[in-house]
Design a protein around this motif. Structure first.
Motif, PDB file in Angstrom:
ATOM      1  N   GLU A  15       0.827  -1.212   0.000  1.00 41.06           N
ATOM      2  CA  GLU A  15       0.000   0.000   0.000  1.00 41.06           C
ATOM      3  C   GLU A  15       0.861   1.263   0.000  1.00 41.06           C
ATOM      4  OE1 GLU A  15      -3.717   0.559   0.794  1.00 41.06           O
ATOM      5  OE2 GLU A  15      -3.425  -1.090  -0.642  1.00 41.06           O
ATOM      6  N   LEU A  16       1.949   1.220   0.813  1.00 36.48           N
ATOM      7  CA  LEU A  16       2.788   2.421   0.960  1.00 36.48           C
ATOM      8  C   LEU A  16       3.896   2.435  -0.091  1.00 36.48           C
ATOM      9  CD1 LEU A  16       3.018   2.319   4.833  1.00 36.48           C
ATOM     10  CD2 LEU A  16       1.753   3.990   3.481  1.00 36.48           C
ATOM     11  N   ALA A  17       4.672   1.343  -0.138  1.00 30.94           N
ATOM     12  CA  ALA A  17       5.760   1.176  -1.104  1.00 30.94           C
ATOM     13  C   ALA A  17       6.655   2.414  -1.192  1.00 30.94           C
ATOM     14  CB  ALA A  17       5.217   0.809  -2.478  1.00 30.94           C
ATOM     15  N   LEU A  18       7.101   2.899  -0.017  1.00 30.27           N
ATOM     16  CA  LEU A  18       7.991   4.076  -0.018  1.00 30.27           C
ATOM     17  C   LEU A  18       9.395   3.586  -0.374  1.00 30.27           C
ATOM     18  CD1 LEU A  18       6.458   5.651   3.145  1.00 30.27           C
ATOM     19  CD2 LEU A  18       6.350   6.610   0.848  1.00 30.27           C
ATOM     20  N   ASP A  19       9.639   3.465  -1.661  1.00 24.23           N
ATOM     21  CA  ASP A  19      10.860   2.787  -2.084  1.00 24.23           C
ATOM     22  C   ASP A  19      12.004   3.746  -2.393  1.00 24.23           C
ATOM     23  OD1 ASP A  19       9.678   3.911  -4.248  1.00 24.23           O
ATOM     24  OD2 ASP A  19       9.246   2.034  -5.280  1.00 24.23           O
ATOM     25  N   TYR A  20      11.789   5.048  -2.198  1.00 23.96           N
ATOM     26  CA  TYR A  20      12.818   5.992  -2.600  1.00 23.96           C
ATOM     27  C   TYR A  20      13.070   7.013  -1.488  1.00 23.96           C
ATOM     28  CZ  TYR A  20      14.951   9.882  -5.138  1.00 23.96           C
ATOM     29  OH  TYR A  20      15.767  10.900  -5.540  1.00 23.96           O
ATOM     30  N   CYS A  21      14.298   7.028  -0.987  1.00 26.33           N
ATOM     31  CA  CYS A  21      14.691   8.017   0.012  1.00 26.33           C
ATOM     32  C   CYS A  21      15.426   9.127  -0.734  1.00 26.33           C
ATOM     33  CB  CYS A  21      15.591   7.370   1.060  1.00 26.33           C
ATOM     34  SG  CYS A  21      16.302   8.545   2.200  1.00 26.33           S
ATOM     35  N   SER A  22      14.769  10.274  -0.880  1.00 26.74           N
ATOM     36  CA  SER A  22      15.362  11.312  -1.718  1.00 26.74           C
ATOM     37  C   SER A  22      16.377  12.134  -0.952  1.00 26.74           C
ATOM     38  CB  SER A  22      14.280  12.232  -2.267  1.00 26.74           C
ATOM     39  OG  SER A  22      13.831  13.099  -1.256  1.00 26.74           O
ATOM     40  N   ASN A  23      16.267  12.182   0.350  1.00 24.52           N
ATOM     41  CA  ASN A  23      17.094  13.119   1.095  1.00 24.52           C
ATOM     42  C   ASN A  23      17.233  12.652   2.530  1.00 24.52           C
ATOM     43  OD1 ASN A  23      18.337  15.626   1.839  1.00 24.52           O
ATOM     44  ND2 ASN A  23      16.364  16.249   2.700  1.00 24.52           N
ATOM     45  N   ALA A  24      18.427  12.779   3.064  1.00 20.64           N
ATOM     46  CA  ALA A  24      18.633  12.554   4.491  1.00 20.64           C
ATOM     47  C   ALA A  24      19.467  13.710   4.994  1.00 20.64           C
ATOM     48  CB  ALA A  24      19.350  11.225   4.734  1.00 20.64           C
ATOM     49  N   THR A  25      19.082  14.257   6.119  1.00 20.27           N
ATOM     50  CA  THR A  25      19.851  15.392   6.626  1.00 20.27           C
ATOM     51  C   THR A  25      19.822  15.381   8.137  1.00 20.27           C
ATOM     52  OG1 THR A  25      20.191  17.773   6.412  1.00 20.27           O
ATOM     53  CG2 THR A  25      17.945  17.042   6.628  1.00 20.27           C
ATOM     54  N   GLY A  26      20.578  16.282   8.731  1.00 23.85           N
ATOM     55  CA  GLY A  26      20.665  16.336  10.181  1.00 23.85           C
ATOM     56  C   GLY A  26      20.169  17.667  10.700  1.00 23.85           C
ATOM     57  N   VAL A  27      19.792  17.665  11.971  1.00 27.75           N
ATOM     58  CA  VAL A  27      19.428  18.909  12.652  1.00 27.75           C
ATOM     59  C   VAL A  27      20.087  18.849  14.015  1.00 27.75           C
ATOM     60  CG1 VAL A  27      17.556  20.443  13.349  1.00 27.75           C
ATOM     61  CG2 VAL A  27      17.153  18.784  11.545  1.00 27.75           C
ATOM     62  N   ASP A  28      20.622  19.974  14.435  1.00 23.95           N
ATOM     63  CA  ASP A  28      21.224  20.050  15.759  1.00 23.95           C
ATOM     64  C   ASP A  28      20.288  20.843  16.661  1.00 23.95           C
ATOM     65  OD1 ASP A  28      22.828  20.130  17.931  1.00 23.95           O
ATOM     66  OD2 ASP A  28      24.212  21.639  17.140  1.00 23.95           O
ATOM     67  N   TRP A  29      19.905  20.245  17.762  1.00 20.54           N
ATOM     68  CA  TRP A  29      19.065  20.944  18.739  1.00 20.54           C
ATOM     69  C   TRP A  29      19.876  21.068  20.022  1.00 20.54           C
ATOM     70  CZ3 TRP A  29      14.443  22.711  17.004  1.00 20.54           C
ATOM     71  CH2 TRP A  29      13.894  22.109  15.875  1.00 20.54           C
ATOM     72  N   PRO A  30      20.510  22.209  20.215  1.00 16.39           N
ATOM     73  CA  PRO A  30      21.307  22.338  21.441  1.00 16.39           C
ATOM     74  C   PRO A  30      20.408  22.399  22.668  1.00 16.39           C
ATOM     75  CG  PRO A  30      21.541  24.280  20.009  1.00 16.39           C
ATOM     76  CD  PRO A  30      20.493  23.410  19.412  1.00 16.39           C
ATOM     77  N   GLY A  31      20.974  22.073  23.812  1.00 13.41           N
ATOM     78  CA  GLY A  31      20.206  22.169  25.052  1.00 13.41           C
ATOM     79  C   GLY A  31      19.849  23.611  25.336  1.00 13.41           C
ATOM     80  N   LYS A  32      18.705  23.825  25.936  1.00  9.48           N
ATOM     81  CA  LYS A  32      18.338  25.206  26.246  1.00  9.48           C
ATOM     82  C   LYS A  32      17.593  25.257  27.566  1.00  9.48           C
ATOM     83  CE  LYS A  32      14.362  24.798  23.235  1.00  9.48           C
ATOM     84  NZ  LYS A  32      13.734  25.168  22.000  1.00  9.48           N
ATOM     85  N   GLU A  33      17.632  26.454  28.141  1.00 10.42           N
ATOM     86  CA  GLU A  33      16.943  26.656  29.397  1.00 10.42           C
ATOM     87  C   GLU A  33      15.574  27.246  29.075  1.00 10.42           C
ATOM     88  OE1 GLU A  33      18.305  29.645  32.385  1.00 10.42           O
ATOM     89  OE2 GLU A  33      19.186  27.830  33.249  1.00 10.42           O
TER      90      GLU A  33
END
Ligand code: SF4
Lengths: 216, 213
Positions: free
Chosen positions: A53-71
């Motif tokens: 049903e889904l057949a998500l067979d293609y990963c077009s992009n992979a990336t990162g995000v940095d979430w620093p600690g915060k108060e």
């Protein structure tokens, strides 16, 4: 194309213990994403790719995000007994939210001919922290196109992908130690000659002057 | 010793050709410059265009692009020099035989250009090797490269073969090898070769040079 909610329901039916969460996107684009539990990420990813049903067979992009600690400063209402009377008092509470690193994957289905306009299916995975527990399972065994992009995330953000076939730096050289896309990265102080400094560069140039005592 | 131009023309009319060693030597050198076949980024596309039929750098004697530094005497730094690539650029320059010249083509090669504040881009190749001609632009037009090449030819032509300004290959004591930077933990080491890139003169205002005050 199915909505993120429908895909979430499908995953919950197929893999009840997978621990997938919906991360809503409140902006008008409403591009909600699915947050995978790293322990079950590979199983969920295989399901997404193999389910007819889904057949998500293609990963077009992979990336990162940095979430620093915060108060975070929050105002909370607490009930207190003041002079024998129960009243609601507002108190300011500070709490420290730990930082983490995140890997984001964008998926499409070639089989169902997803169009860019419908938007990708977005997966997220988060590390425990930003310092010593930065492992995430590699999704390269499921989507081969993630290989170089995971290497890039490893290089620039410092996420270690376990199960990756060839995890080496890809943009910076091997002896390089920093992760330049992290928000707390400090680039080398070579601001000795800035012909037209302004804003941030002017600050760095003046800082350089103060550090070295060399006027340029 | 230079020949009087009038006398030269007069003798030419009589069928006598007079020249000096340095004149004919530099004439030969400037008209057979062999550039190295080596491109780094988008500027390289303009360099390629310069050599093709429309602009035809061959008209100026720079026809044979050589894929080996041993056979080249002009290095056109055409593009962004990443810090990962910089040691290789210096090493290639070291491998070229004297006399050798360098044209820094485009904003990136001069100063890092649009990527100057990037974590991965060298702020100009003249931090490590001496550059003869700089061309501004992003990218410079092929005409600009031809202009730079003609500037270089004029420079070669004007080089005396003796004395303090003689080319490096005629000076046994001249520095021919330039230190190749190491790729360190945070940056290239050393970040600059002070022998070829001294600190700019201090500004009088005490502010960084050129700040708009
Ligand atoms: S100066 Fe411009 S055209 Fe040339 S390499 Fe840099 S970015 Fe590309």
């Amino acid at each position: 194309m199915k909505s993120a909610e429908e895909i979430l329901a499908a995953i919950k039916t197929a893999l009840p213990e997978a621990g997938v969460e919906l991360v809503p996107n409140p902006s008008p684009s409403a591009q909600h994403s699915l947050r995978l539990d790293p322990a079950h990420a590979l199983a969920v990813a295989s399901f997404l790719r193999n389910d007819p049903e889904l057949a998500l067979d293609y990963c077009s992009n992979a990336t990162g995000v940095d979430w620093p600690g915060k108060e975070i400063t929050e105002k909370v209402k607490v009930t207190k007994v003041v002079d024998g009377v129960e009243t609601i008092v507002e108190e300011t509470v500070k709490r420290v939210q730990a930082g983490y690193l995140e890997a984001v994957y964008h998926l499409y289905s070639m089989k169902h001919a997803h169009r860019e306009i419908a938007g990708p299916v977005v997966l997220r995975m988060r590390t425990v922290n930003r310092t010593d527990q930065v492992e995430l399972p590699s999704l390269t065994p499921v989507w081969r196109s993630a290989e170089f992009q995971e290497r890039e995330i490893f290089d620039l953000f410092g996420i270690v992908f376990t199960g990756h076939p060839d995890l080496r730096r890809i943009l910076m050289w091997d002896g390089f130690e920093d992760h330049p896309m992290r928000r707390d990265y400090v680039d080398p102080d070579d601001f000795e000659y800035e012909p037209t400094p302004h804003d941030e560069v002017l600050k760095r140039a003046e800082q350089h002057k103060a550090n070295t005592g060399v006027t340029a | 010793m230079a020949v009087e131009p009038d006398l030269k023309i007069e003798l030419g009319k009589q069928g006598v050709f007079v020249t000096t060693i340095s004149e004919i030597y530099n004439w030969g050198r400037k008209n057979s410059v062999w550039p190295m076949q080596f491109g780094l980024a988008c500027c390289a596309i303009e360099m390629i265009a310069t050599t093709m039929a429309r602009y035809d750098l061959a008209r100026f004697g720079a026809e044979v692009f050589r894929p080996s530094p041993r056979q080249a005497d002009l290095m056109i730094i055409s593009g962004t020099i990443t810090k990962k690539m910089a040691p290789q650029v210096v090493r290639l320059y070291n491998q070229m035989a004297e006399p050798k010249y360098v044209i820094a083509m485009g904003a990136c090669a001069i100063s890092g250009g649009p990527f100057k504040q990037g974590y991965n881009v060298l702020k100009g190749i003249d931090r490590y090797i001496p550059v003869d001609v700089h061309i501004p632009g992003c990218p410079p037009r092929p005409e600009a490269l031809i202009h730079a090449f003609m500037t270089l030819q004029a420079r070669i032509d004007a080089q005396p073969l003796t004395g303090g300004d003689r080319p490096r290959h005629l000076d046994a004591d001249a520095q021919g090898l330039f230190p190749v930077p190491e790729q360190g933990a945070h940056d290239l080491e050393p970040p600059v070769n002070r022998l070829v890139w001294p600190l700019p003169a201090p500004s009088t205002s005490g502010k960084p040079t050129g700040s708009c005050e």
